[in-house]
Design a protein around this motif. Structure first.
Motif, PDB file in Angstrom:
ATOM      1  N   MET A 174      42.704  35.762  28.289  1.00  0.00           N
ATOM      2  CA  MET A 174      43.575  36.683  29.019  1.00  0.00           C
ATOM      3  C   MET A 174      43.558  36.402  30.528  1.00  0.00           C
ATOM      4  O   MET A 174      44.484  36.792  31.242  1.00  0.00           O
ATOM      5  N   MET A 175      42.529  35.714  31.004  1.00  0.00           N
ATOM      6  CA  MET A 175      42.497  35.354  32.424  1.00  0.00           C
ATOM      7  C   MET A 175      43.700  34.504  32.801  1.00  0.00           C
ATOM      8  O   MET A 175      44.168  34.543  33.944  1.00  0.00           O
ATOM      9  N   ALA A 176      44.200  33.728  31.849  1.00  0.00           N
ATOM     10  CA  ALA A 176      45.332  32.851  32.147  1.00  0.00           C
ATOM     11  C   ALA A 176      46.552  33.640  32.616  1.00  0.00           C
ATOM     12  O   ALA A 176      47.369  33.127  33.389  1.00  0.00           O
ATOM     13  N   ASP A 177      46.667  34.895  32.169  1.00  0.00           N
ATOM     14  CA  ASP A 177      47.804  35.732  32.580  1.00  0.00           C
ATOM     15  C   ASP A 177      47.767  36.046  34.069  1.00  0.00           C
ATOM     16  O   ASP A 177      48.784  36.429  34.650  1.00  0.00           O
ATOM     17  N   HIS A 178      46.605  35.904  34.676  1.00  0.00           N
ATOM     18  CA  HIS A 178      46.439  36.241  36.093  1.00  0.00           C
ATOM     19  C   HIS A 178      46.327  34.999  36.979  1.00  0.00           C
ATOM     20  O   HIS A 178      46.071  35.130  38.175  1.00  0.00           O
ATOM     21  N   LEU A 179      46.535  33.824  36.378  1.00  0.00           N
ATOM     22  CA  LEU A 179      46.390  32.571  37.110  1.00  0.00           C
ATOM     23  C   LEU A 179      47.744  31.875  37.228  1.00  0.00           C
ATOM     24  O   LEU A 179      48.702  32.234  36.552  1.00  0.00           O
ATOM     25  N   PRO A 180      47.871  30.873  38.081  1.00  0.00           N
ATOM     26  CA  PRO A 180      49.185  30.306  38.395  1.00  0.00           C
ATOM     27  C   PRO A 180      49.869  29.647  37.203  1.00  0.00           C
ATOM     28  O   PRO A 180      49.216  29.099  36.303  1.00  0.00           O
ATOM     29  N   ASP A 181      51.201  29.674  37.231  1.00  0.00           N
ATOM     30  CA  ASP A 181      51.984  28.881  36.291  1.00  0.00           C
ATOM     31  C   ASP A 181      51.829  27.401  36.660  1.00  0.00           C
ATOM     32  O   ASP A 181      51.619  27.054  37.814  1.00  0.00           O
ATOM     33  N   GLY A 182      51.948  26.547  35.653  1.00  0.00           N
ATOM     34  CA  GLY A 182      51.902  25.106  35.894  1.00  0.00           C
ATOM     35  C   GLY A 182      50.793  24.403  35.148  1.00  0.00           C
ATOM     36  O   GLY A 182      51.051  23.438  34.419  1.00  0.00           O
ATOM     37  N   THR A 234      36.923  41.852  38.981  1.00  0.00           N
ATOM     38  CA  THR A 234      37.806  42.865  39.535  1.00  0.00           C
ATOM     39  C   THR A 234      39.203  42.296  39.745  1.00  0.00           C
ATOM     40  O   THR A 234      39.385  41.078  39.827  1.00  0.00           O
ATOM     41  N   PRO A 235      40.218  43.155  39.865  1.00  0.00           N
ATOM     42  CA  PRO A 235      41.561  42.656  40.166  1.00  0.00           C
ATOM     43  C   PRO A 235      41.616  41.858  41.458  1.00  0.00           C
ATOM     44  O   PRO A 235      42.353  40.874  41.561  1.00  0.00           O
ATOM     45  N   GLU A 236      40.815  42.269  42.442  1.00  0.00           N
ATOM     46  CA  GLU A 236      40.808  41.555  43.713  1.00  0.00           C
ATOM     47  C   GLU A 236      40.242  40.148  43.554  1.00  0.00           C
ATOM     48  O   GLU A 236      40.754  39.187  44.138  1.00  0.00           O
ATOM     49  N   THR A 237      39.187  40.039  42.765  1.00  0.00           N
ATOM     50  CA  THR A 237      38.627  38.704  42.516  1.00  0.00           C
ATOM     51  C   THR A 237      39.595  37.848  41.716  1.00  0.00           C
ATOM     52  O   THR A 237      39.747  36.652  41.980  1.00  0.00           O
ATOM     53  N   ALA A 238      40.266  38.453  40.731  1.00  0.00           N
ATOM     54  CA  ALA A 238      41.246  37.700  39.941  1.00  0.00           C
ATOM     55  C   ALA A 238      42.357  37.156  40.839  1.00  0.00           C
ATOM     56  O   ALA A 238      42.802  36.004  40.677  1.00  0.00           O
ATOM     57  N   ALA A 239      42.803  37.960  41.803  1.00  0.00           N
ATOM     58  CA  ALA A 239      43.858  37.512  42.714  1.00  0.00           C
ATOM     59  C   ALA A 239      43.370  36.365  43.591  1.00  0.00           C
ATOM     60  O   ALA A 239      44.101  35.389  43.827  1.00  0.00           O
TER      61      ALA A 239
END
Length: 211
Positions: free
Chosen positions: A38-46, A193-198
């Motif tokens: 699910m981390m992939a949903d928060h990481l860049p496309d490509g 956290t959401p901040e770390t994910a960003a």
């Protein structure tokens, strides 16, 4: 190489292009590949995202190595599982393909072991809420990660990973290792956290932008 471990179970997301940058997601102890995909949903496309299941069954989930204490891998076990992982990686990502490791908790220690054992193989490694595998048969020497990008995130109230190991990891990555270090401390505990994910997304994007 013949391995006593089963063929790797992998959950995929993102690009299906075999030449796309590969981001390998490494789950925590007792979890599995789906827990971190699910981390992939928060990481860049490509990039292509590969969430790999650890090879050792443990507690209803899987582990990357046998432990002699939390955050302290048994050296022989870590060597065995890293060899198994490299066999898989060499098939899906021949030399020349950009590879980034993202590990959480026990997966962070495994990612750390991989990049310390072979720093030229990886574009970068994220050590999330975990420790490097100190005293476990991989070199933790001055300049070992010279030029390698590393992202370290920790929680100030983390009660899972021993504080001594968290501090030692932070100090080594930002100091003697020579890594191109990016760091983040959260006020919370043992969780992304959401901040770390960003911030992780921004870091991954910077590594794959020119690949």
């Amino acid at each position: 190489m013949t391995s006593r471990f089963a063929t790797a179970e992998v959950a995929w997301a993102g690009s299906a292009d075999p030449a796309a940058p590969l981001v390998v997601l490494l789950h925590g102890r007792g979890a599995d590949e789906h827990s971190i995909l699910m981390m992939a949903d928060h990481l860049p496309d490509g990039p292509a995202y590969a969430a790999v299941r650890a090879p050792i069954a443990e507690g209803g989930g899987y582990a990357w190595f046998a432990n002699r204490g939390i955050g302290r891998p048994v050296a022989e076990s870590l060597a065995d599982t890293m060899a198994w992982f490299r066999d898989w990686l060499d098939e899906v990502a021949p030399q020349g393909r950009t590879v980034v490791l993202v590990g959480f908790s026990g997966g962070a220690a495994f990612a750390g072991g991989l990049v310390l054992a072979d720093p030229e193989r990886f574009r970068g490694a994220a050590i999330l809420y975990g420790t490097l595998p100190f005293d476990a048969g991989v070199p933790v020497t001055p300049g070992r990660l010279q030029g390698v990008s590393a992202f370290v995130a920790q929680g100030d109230q983390d009660a899972v990973i021993p504080r001594e190991l968290l501090d030692r990891t932070w100090d080594y990555v930002t100091g003697d290792s020579g890594a191109l270090a990016r760091t983040r401390r959260d006020p919370g505990g043992h969780g992304i956290t959401p901040e770390t994910a960003a911030e992780l997304s921004d870091w991954v994007g910077s590594l794959v932008a020119d690949a």
